[in-house]
Structures are given as structure tokens and as C-alpha cells.
Design a protein around this motif. Structure first.
Motif, PDB file in Angstrom:
ATOM      1  N   GLU A   1      -7.045  -2.419  -7.884  1.00  0.00           N
ATOM      2  CA  GLU A   1      -5.794  -2.335  -7.118  1.00  0.00           C
ATOM      3  C   GLU A   1      -5.883  -1.164  -6.139  1.00  0.00           C
ATOM      4  O   GLU A   1      -5.188  -0.153  -6.281  1.00  0.00           O
ATOM      5  CB  GLU A   1      -4.607  -2.137  -8.068  1.00  0.00           C
TER       6      GLU A   1
ATOM      7  N   SER B   1      -0.308   3.947 -11.557  1.00  0.00           N
ATOM      8  CA  SER B   1       0.672   3.676 -12.616  1.00  0.00           C
ATOM      9  C   SER B   1       1.058   4.975 -13.328  1.00  0.00           C
ATOM     10  O   SER B   1       2.176   5.088 -13.844  1.00  0.00           O
ATOM     11  CB  SER B   1       0.089   2.672 -13.623  1.00  0.00           C
TER      12      SER B   1
ATOM     13  N   TRP C   1      -4.875  -0.597  -3.127  1.00  0.00           N
ATOM     14  CA  TRP C   1      -3.758  -0.259  -2.236  1.00  0.00           C
ATOM     15  C   TRP C   1      -2.453  -0.011  -2.982  1.00  0.00           C
ATOM     16  O   TRP C   1      -1.436   0.293  -2.346  1.00  0.00           O
ATOM     17  CB  TRP C   1      -3.540  -1.371  -1.212  1.00  0.00           C
ATOM     18  N   SER C   2      -2.458  -0.142  -4.273  1.00  0.00           N
ATOM     19  CA  SER C   2      -1.231   0.080  -5.038  1.00  0.00           C
ATOM     20  C   SER C   2      -1.123   1.538  -5.464  1.00  0.00           C
ATOM     21  O   SER C   2      -2.137   2.231  -5.588  1.00  0.00           O
ATOM     22  CB  SER C   2      -1.217  -0.823  -6.282  1.00  0.00           C
TER      23      SER C   2
ATOM     24  N   GLU D   1      -8.010   1.137 -11.677  1.00  0.00           N
ATOM     25  CA  GLU D   1      -7.009   0.955 -10.618  1.00  0.00           C
ATOM     26  C   GLU D   1      -7.645   1.072  -9.242  1.00  0.00           C
ATOM     27  O   GLU D   1      -7.268   0.352  -8.315  1.00  0.00           O
ATOM     28  CB  GLU D   1      -5.904   1.995 -10.776  1.00  0.00           C
TER      29      GLU D   1
ATOM     30  N   LYS E   1      -5.577   8.085  -9.588  1.00  0.00           N
ATOM     31  CA  LYS E   1      -5.693   6.793 -10.277  1.00  0.00           C
ATOM     32  C   LYS E   1      -6.821   6.821 -11.297  1.00  0.00           C
ATOM     33  O   LYS E   1      -7.688   7.708 -11.274  1.00  0.00           O
ATOM     34  CB  LYS E   1      -5.981   5.685  -9.254  1.00  0.00           C
TER      35      LYS E   1
END
Length: 262
Positions: free
Chosen positions: A29, A35, A31-32, A25, A21
Motif C-alpha cells: 500500500e 496504519s 500511497w496509503s 505497507e 510504515k
């Protein structure tokens, strides 16, 4: 068992995913999924954060210590298990007692001994200390293995003209291969993650092992907020341990099972 697996595997998986990441991120974010895969984090950690140099230092120290530990440990365990002589049990229990001696109590005298020998901050110094640290467990583990090997095979080898050394290296050592694999993996995992001994005995930054390098990296990268590089470095440090465990898990299970059955 399922809960234990989740608790153990989830932090490892999260660290690996975070290594791909961006910093934004990771912070916004956590826990996502990423991208996009940022492989430059791994290159930056390997080159700019010196993880590659720390990795090579760890390979040299742990590899040298592992070879020396397995050779000395198997020789001592075999002699104590197969030969009766005065002081045999005393020597064995000294090795057993050494496993329970807290390592931090030995740090100060160990530091002065290594310094007096001129080995402070050197590869041979760390290799010898790592070996001394791992030999007692190796002797304890292999002692029961060698005791359970059939003596008739060794006697037949002696009748065929083999020397004591030939019987050990050509007959008994191959028979103890499951135990050697198992204790070798345990020693590798323990030495690869060793932090306290190199922290005291290895003050030279150019010879830092991975545990020291990651500690230094976590401080410096924390100030620079390069979290993606830090997670990439952590993942690189974990990879050899995971690969070793996955590749040799059958040998570990076979060694433990053989020792239990015999």
C-alpha cells in the motif's frame, strides 16, 4: 509554480510518510497513510544502520569546511573588491573560472595530492577539499556585495584609527551580513549533499559521511528488504537541509534581493 511545488514536495512527503510504515505497507500500500506510526524504524536506522555515526561525521566535515570557507572566501572577496593591485582582475577571473571546472576531471590528481599529504580518509583532508571546492563560489558571490558597500564608512573608520583588519571584521563584515547568510546556506546545502568527493577521498567506512552511508545502506538494506529502515535513514538525512532552508529562507531572500538592488 503549483505544479513545480507538487513535483518537488510530493517525493519528500512520500519518503517521510513511508518512514513510519511497516515493510508490508510500503510494498503493498505505497500511497496509503500508515496504519500506525512505527517510530522503531527511526531508532533502527539511527542505531543499527549507523546513521547516527554518519550524521556526526557529516556535521564535523561540513561544519569545519563551512567555517573555513566563509572566513577565507570573505577575506579574498573583500581584498579583491576593495583594494586595487596588480593582478587583481586575473585572480578574480581565476576564481570565476574555477566554478566552471568539472570536478570529476580533478578527482584523479586530487586523490594523489591528498594521499601524498597523508590526509586520505581523514576529517582534515575532507574539510580542506570541501573548502577548496566551495571558496570560488563564495568569492564570486561576496565580491559584488563588498564592491557595493559605501566606502565612506570604511574611510571614517580609518580616520578613527582602525586598522585594515579592524575595518574588515568590525565594519564591513557586519554590513555584508545578508550576503554572508545567503552564501552560507547555499554552501551548506551543496556540501551536505556532496557525494562524489567523499566517495573518492574517504574510503574509511568509520568516517563515511551521510551520502556515502545512505548509498551503502541502500545496498545492504536492499538485500535485507528493510525498506522502512531505509526510508527512515533517508528522512534523517533530509531533515538538516529542510530545517536550514526553512529557518533561513528569509535571510536567503534578503541576501539575494540586497545583492540585486545594490
Amino acid at each position: 509554480m503549483f505544479c513545480w511545488a507538487v513535483v518537488t514536495a510530493l517525493p519528500l512527503l512520500w519518503a517521510v510518510v513511508s518512514s513510519f510504515k511497516s515493510d508490508n505497507e510500503i510494498l503493498n500500500e505505497p500511497w496509503s497513510p500508515p496504519s500506525a506510526l512505527h517510530f522503531e524504524n527511526w531508532a533502527r536506522a539511527w542505531n543499527e544502520a549507523s546513521i547516527g555515526r554518519y550524521f556526526l561525521n557529516s556535521l564535523i566535515v561540513v561544519g569545519g569546511a563551512l567555517i573555513l570557507t566563509m572566513l577565507l572566501g570573505s577575506l579574498v572577496a573583500y581584498a579583491l573588491a576593495r583594494y586595487e593591485f596588480r593582478g587583481n582582475r586575473v585572480i578574480y577571473y581565476v576564481f570565476v573560472a574555477a566554478m566552471f571546472f568539472p570536478v570529476f576531471l580533478a578527482l584523479v590528481p586530487l586523490f594523489f595530492v591528498v594521499q601524498q599529504l597523508g590526509l586520505l580518509g581523514t576529517y582534515p583532508g575532507l574539510i580542506l577539499v570541501y573548502t577548496a571546492y566551495a571558496v570560488p563560489f563564495t568569492v564570486f558571490f561576496l565580491h559584488s556585495f563588498f564592491r557595493t558597500l559605501p566606502g565612506e564608512i570604511a574611510e571614517a573608520a580609518f580616520l578613527d584609527g582602525c586598522s585594515h583588519g579592524a575595518v574588515f571584521f568590525r565594519v564591513m563584515l557586519p554590513l555584508a551580513r545578508p550576503g554572508l547568510f545567503a552564501v552560507g546556506i547555499f554552501n551548506f546545502l551543496g556540501l551536505w549533499n556532496q557525494y562524489l568527493l567523499p566517495l573518492v577521498l574517504n574510503p574509511d567506512p568509520d568516517r563515511y559521511v551521510l551520502a556515502q552511508g545512505l548509498a551503502a545502506l541502500s545496498v545492504s538494506q536492499g538485500y535485507r528488504s528493510d525498506w522502512s529502515g531505509l526510508f527512515a535513514g533517508l528522512t534523517i538525512a533530509m531533515l538538516p537541509v529542510l530545517i536550514a532552508y526553512v529557518a533561513f529562507q528569509r535571510h536567503i531572500r534578503a541576501g539575494m534581493t540586497a545583492g540585486a538592488v545594490k
